[in-house]
Motif scaffolding. Structure first.
Motif, PDB file in Angstrom:
ATOM      1  N   TRP A  27      44.199 -23.493 -55.820  1.00  0.00           N
ATOM      2  CA  TRP A  27      43.801 -22.626 -54.721  1.00  0.00           C
ATOM      3  C   TRP A  27      44.972 -22.113 -53.889  1.00  0.00           C
ATOM      4  O   TRP A  27      44.798 -21.662 -52.784  1.00  0.00           O
ATOM      5  N   ARG A  28      46.171 -22.164 -54.461  1.00  0.00           N
ATOM      6  CA  ARG A  28      47.284 -21.458 -53.825  1.00  0.00           C
ATOM      7  C   ARG A  28      47.159 -19.990 -54.190  1.00  0.00           C
ATOM      8  O   ARG A  28      46.576 -19.650 -55.203  1.00  0.00           O
ATOM      9  N   CYS A  29      47.716 -19.124 -53.384  1.00  0.00           N
ATOM     10  CA  CYS A  29      47.574 -17.685 -53.614  1.00  0.00           C
ATOM     11  C   CYS A  29      48.888 -17.071 -54.079  1.00  0.00           C
ATOM     12  O   CYS A  29      49.953 -17.475 -53.634  1.00  0.00           O
ATOM     13  N   MET A  30      48.776 -16.086 -54.967  1.00  0.00           N
ATOM     14  CA  MET A  30      49.933 -15.333 -55.460  1.00  0.00           C
ATOM     15  C   MET A  30      49.716 -13.863 -55.149  1.00  0.00           C
ATOM     16  O   MET A  30      48.628 -13.328 -55.390  1.00  0.00           O
ATOM     17  N   ALA A  79      46.693 -22.064 -68.259  1.00  0.00           N
ATOM     18  CA  ALA A  79      46.352 -22.965 -69.361  1.00  0.00           C
ATOM     19  C   ALA A  79      44.881 -22.778 -69.741  1.00  0.00           C
ATOM     20  O   ALA A  79      44.065 -22.374 -68.902  1.00  0.00           O
ATOM     21  N   PRO A  80      44.524 -23.067 -70.991  1.00  0.00           N
ATOM     22  CA  PRO A  80      43.118 -22.938 -71.402  1.00  0.00           C
ATOM     23  C   PRO A  80      42.200 -23.790 -70.527  1.00  0.00           C
ATOM     24  O   PRO A  80      42.547 -24.893 -70.125  1.00  0.00           O
ATOM     25  N   GLY A  81      41.047 -23.215 -70.201  1.00  0.00           N
ATOM     26  CA  GLY A  81      40.085 -23.936 -69.376  1.00  0.00           C
ATOM     27  C   GLY A  81      39.122 -22.991 -68.692  1.00  0.00           C
ATOM     28  O   GLY A  81      39.122 -21.786 -68.929  1.00  0.00           O
ATOM     29  N   LEU A  82      38.312 -23.546 -67.831  1.00  0.00           N
ATOM     30  CA  LEU A  82      37.302 -22.818 -67.067  1.00  0.00           C
ATOM     31  C   LEU A  82      37.705 -22.899 -65.595  1.00  0.00           C
ATOM     32  O   LEU A  82      37.895 -23.993 -65.065  1.00  0.00           O
ATOM     33  N   TYR A  83      37.853 -21.739 -64.943  1.00  0.00           N
ATOM     34  CA  TYR A  83      38.380 -21.696 -63.582  1.00  0.00           C
ATOM     35  C   TYR A  83      37.559 -20.771 -62.701  1.00  0.00           C
ATOM     36  O   TYR A  83      36.904 -19.857 -63.175  1.00  0.00           O
ATOM     37  N   GLU A  84      37.672 -20.994 -61.389  1.00  0.00           N
ATOM     38  CA  GLU A  84      37.101 -20.095 -60.393  1.00  0.00           C
ATOM     39  C   GLU A  84      38.256 -19.436 -59.658  1.00  0.00           C
ATOM     40  O   GLU A  84      39.307 -20.043 -59.461  1.00  0.00           O
ATOM     41  N   TYR A  85      38.038 -18.180 -59.248  1.00  0.00           N
ATOM     42  CA  TYR A  85      39.083 -17.471 -58.513  1.00  0.00           C
ATOM     43  C   TYR A  85      38.476 -16.349 -57.687  1.00  0.00           C
ATOM     44  O   TYR A  85      37.296 -16.026 -57.805  1.00  0.00           O
ATOM     45  N   GLY A  86      39.300 -15.762 -56.862  1.00  0.00           N
ATOM     46  CA  GLY A  86      38.911 -14.615 -56.054  1.00  0.00           C
ATOM     47  C   GLY A  86      40.156 -13.951 -55.513  1.00  0.00           C
ATOM     48  O   GLY A  86      41.283 -14.383 -55.782  1.00  0.00           O
ATOM     49  N   PHE A  87      39.960 -12.895 -54.739  1.00  0.00           N
ATOM     50  CA  PHE A  87      41.074 -12.145 -54.179  1.00  0.00           C
ATOM     51  C   PHE A  87      41.034 -12.218 -52.659  1.00  0.00           C
ATOM     52  O   PHE A  87      39.967 -12.172 -52.055  1.00  0.00           O
ATOM     53  N   ARG A  88      42.183 -12.311 -52.052  1.00  0.00           N
ATOM     54  CA  ARG A  88      42.305 -12.247 -50.597  1.00  0.00           C
ATOM     55  C   ARG A  88      42.919 -10.884 -50.291  1.00  0.00           C
ATOM     56  O   ARG A  88      44.066 -10.635 -50.603  1.00  0.00           O
ATOM     57  N   HIS A 102      43.071   1.067 -49.926  1.00  0.00           N
ATOM     58  CA  HIS A 102      43.420   1.027 -48.512  1.00  0.00           C
ATOM     59  C   HIS A 102      44.025  -0.302 -48.076  1.00  0.00           C
ATOM     60  O   HIS A 102      44.351  -0.475 -46.901  1.00  0.00           O
ATOM     61  N   ALA A 103      44.191  -1.235 -49.007  1.00  0.00           N
ATOM     62  CA  ALA A 103      44.702  -2.566 -48.667  1.00  0.00           C
ATOM     63  C   ALA A 103      46.223  -2.550 -48.504  1.00  0.00           C
ATOM     64  O   ALA A 103      46.925  -1.785 -49.157  1.00  0.00           O
ATOM     65  N   ARG A 104      46.684  -3.420 -47.615  1.00  0.00           N
ATOM     66  CA  ARG A 104      48.128  -3.601 -47.454  1.00  0.00           C
ATOM     67  C   ARG A 104      48.626  -4.765 -48.311  1.00  0.00           C
ATOM     68  O   ARG A 104      49.690  -4.689 -48.893  1.00  0.00           O
ATOM     69  N   GLN A 105      47.849  -5.853 -48.386  1.00  0.00           N
ATOM     70  CA  GLN A 105      48.232  -7.027 -49.162  1.00  0.00           C
ATOM     71  C   GLN A 105      47.041  -7.535 -49.945  1.00  0.00           C
ATOM     72  O   GLN A 105      45.931  -7.619 -49.412  1.00  0.00           O
ATOM     73  N   VAL A 106      47.288  -7.893 -51.201  1.00  0.00           N
ATOM     74  CA  VAL A 106      46.248  -8.485 -52.038  1.00  0.00           C
ATOM     75  C   VAL A 106      46.847  -9.706 -52.732  1.00  0.00           C
ATOM     76  O   VAL A 106      47.943  -9.639 -53.290  1.00  0.00           O
ATOM     77  N   PHE A 107      46.107 -10.812 -52.684  1.00  0.00           N
ATOM     78  CA  PHE A 107      46.517 -12.047 -53.340  1.00  0.00           C
ATOM     79  C   PHE A 107      45.400 -12.481 -54.284  1.00  0.00           C
ATOM     80  O   PHE A 107      44.228 -12.225 -54.016  1.00  0.00           O
ATOM     81  N   VAL A 108      45.761 -13.163 -55.368  1.00  0.00           N
ATOM     82  CA  VAL A 108      44.771 -13.821 -56.217  1.00  0.00           C
ATOM     83  C   VAL A 108      44.889 -15.313 -55.935  1.00  0.00           C
ATOM     84  O   VAL A 108      45.993 -15.857 -55.842  1.00  0.00           O
ATOM     85  N   ASP A 158      43.852  -8.308 -47.454  1.00  0.00           N
ATOM     86  CA  ASP A 158      44.122  -8.205 -46.011  1.00  0.00           C
ATOM     87  C   ASP A 158      43.414  -9.310 -45.228  1.00  0.00           C
ATOM     88  O   ASP A 158      42.816  -9.082 -44.179  1.00  0.00           O
ATOM     89  N   GLY A 159      43.446 -10.518 -45.776  1.00  0.00           N
ATOM     90  CA  GLY A 159      42.883 -11.678 -45.091  1.00  0.00           C
ATOM     91  C   GLY A 159      41.411 -11.942 -45.335  1.00  0.00           C
ATOM     92  O   GLY A 159      40.879 -12.943 -44.874  1.00  0.00           O
ATOM     93  N   ARG A 160      40.729 -11.084 -46.071  1.00  0.00           N
ATOM     94  CA  ARG A 160      39.288 -11.268 -46.332  1.00  0.00           C
ATOM     95  C   ARG A 160      39.061 -11.584 -47.803  1.00  0.00           C
ATOM     96  O   ARG A 160      39.695 -11.013 -48.680  1.00  0.00           O
ATOM     97  N   TRP A 161      38.110 -12.481 -48.084  1.00  0.00           N
ATOM     98  CA  TRP A 161      37.776 -12.892 -49.445  1.00  0.00           C
ATOM     99  C   TRP A 161      36.999 -11.782 -50.140  1.00  0.00           C
ATOM    100  O   TRP A 161      36.061 -11.219 -49.583  1.00  0.00           O
TER     101      TRP A 161
END
Length: 111
Positions: free
Chosen positions: A53-56, A73-82, A40-46, A84-87
């Motif tokens: 912390w820029r979004c694509m 690049a190799p490493g340990l990272y944190e991420y999430g999805f935006r 049901h989403a209109r827009q999804v960003f990672v 429709d404006g919600r995390w």
């Protein structure tokens, strides 16, 4: 005049060094697939620490599944999805506390 020329040379050497380091990082980078089902989403960003912390934007596919492959690049990272404006977090990645009272997904990229 000589000070300006010397300053320009130093900037040029720093730029060349930065490009060399970026090239090495790109050579080690892995294509990581990001996927989120949000019919049901209109827009999804990672958004993630691997991109400072820029979004694509992810592309909508069949059945409301948003996808994108990114070079990381190799490493340990944190991420999430935006979404429709919600995390929002994914369903299958391990979670870590973000230090602000919430959580993020954890991404481990090996060599």
């Amino acid at each position: 005049m000589e000070a300006t020329v010397a300053s320009a040379r130093r900037r040029g050497r720093r730029l060349v060094w930065a490009l060399v380091v970026a090239g090495i990082a790109c050579a080690w980078a892995r294509q990581v697939p990001f996927r989120l089902r949000a019919p049901h989403a209109r827009q999804v960003f990672v958004c993630g620490s691997f991109m400072h912390w820029r979004c694509m934007a992810l592309r909508r596919g069949r059945h409301g599944v948003f996808r994108r492959r990114l070079a990381v690049a190799p490493g340990l990272y944190e991420y999430g999805f935006r979404v429709d404006g919600r995390w929002r977090l994914g369903r299958h990645a391990p979670r870590v506390r973000d230090g602000l009272g919430g959580h993020n997904d954890l991404l481990v990229v090996g060599r």
